[in-house]
Enzyme design. Structure first.
Site, mmCIF file in Angstrom:
data_model
loop_
_atom_site.group_PDB
_atom_site.id
_atom_site.type_symbol
_atom_site.label_atom_id
_atom_site.label_comp_id
_atom_site.label_asym_id
_atom_site.label_seq_id
_atom_site.Cartn_x
_atom_site.Cartn_y
_atom_site.Cartn_z
ATOM 1 N N THR A 68 1.143 -1.766 -0.146
ATOM 2 C CA THR A 68 0.091 0.212 0.289
ATOM 3 C C THR A 68 0.587 1.048 -0.425
ATOM 4 O OG1 THR A 68 -2.021 -1.314 1.100
ATOM 5 C CG2 THR A 68 -2.211 1.445 1.732
ATOM 6 N N TYR A 69 0.813 1.959 -0.586
ATOM 7 C CA TYR A 69 1.369 3.385 -1.230
ATOM 8 C C TYR A 69 0.469 4.287 -0.405
ATOM 9 C CZ TYR A 69 4.768 0.412 -4.060
ATOM 10 O OH TYR A 69 6.124 -0.501 -4.798
ATOM 11 N N TYR A 70 1.501 5.145 -0.280
ATOM 12 C CA TYR A 70 0.801 6.202 0.446
ATOM 13 C C TYR A 70 1.119 7.301 -0.530
ATOM 14 C CZ TYR A 70 -0.859 3.348 4.240
ATOM 15 O OH TYR A 70 -2.173 2.641 4.635
ATOM 16 N N ALA A 119 -2.684 5.993 -1.788
ATOM 17 C CA ALA A 119 -2.646 5.925 -3.083
ATOM 18 C C ALA A 119 -2.803 4.726 -3.979
ATOM 19 C CB ALA A 119 -1.600 6.494 -3.447
#
Length: 180
Positions: free
Chosen positions: A35-37, A105
């Site tokens: 999970t990219y932020y 994101a």
């Protein structure tokens, strides 16, 4: 510490056969969910940075890590400064960073098989919504160029062309495909 990585699109089953011919040892099989932020204080797409929470599942057990990746250091590979540490609970770290203003994101999911070839990790990736790739990587705290050239040699030994290198991250590829 710097991660030197070279990634090319490939038929991963053909590469697995070549790795077997070379006597390479498979050292890991893992499902990674990243999970990219996005940060509240700067645009990671503009600064070429990444911040993620990774969940790795092996043999039914899941561990979590937090990773920061700095901007690319050169045009010839995906070399960058990287900091990574394990966390006890992936859900808790997701909640913490979201409470600090970071927004998810995108999520990248991949099935990976990892081999060792002459001090390099060779990773066969099947990435959901993106495709199949081979990554050759190694960490260094010194000169990047000889490590990159070694990665190129490993790719050539696998019958792959380093000139077909893909410097865009899986996240970037996933987001580009979603916007097309």
């Amino acid at each position: 510490m710097y991660e030197v990585e070279v990634k090319v699109p490939a038929d991963i089953e053909a590469v697995a056969e070549r790795l077997d011919e070379l006597g390479a040892e498979q050292v890991d099989t893992v499902i990674q969910t990243d999970t990219y932020y996005d940060a509240p204080h700067r645009n990671f797409a503009e600064t070429d940075e990444a911040f993620r929470v990774r969940r790795e599942t092996r043999k039914g057990e899941t561990d979590a890590k937090v990773t920061y990746k700095g901007p690319l250091l050169e045009a010839e590979s995906k070399s960058r400064e990287e900091f990574e540490t394990g966390v006890e609970n992936g859900d808790d770290i997701d909640a913490i960073v979201q409470h600090l203003g970071f927004e998810p994101a995108a999520t990248v999911r991949k099935n990976r098989r990892v081999y060792e070839v002459r001090e390099y990790d060779v990773t066969l990736d099947a990435v959901d919504g993106v495709g199949e790739f081979v990554e050759v990587e190694r960490e260094t705290d010194g000169d990047i160029e000889p490590v990159r050239e070694g990665a190129y040699r490993v790719l050539r030994d696998l019958g792959l062309n380093p000139d077909e290198q893909q410097r865009t991250s899986y996240l970037g590829m996933l987001l580009n495909d979603a916007n097309e």
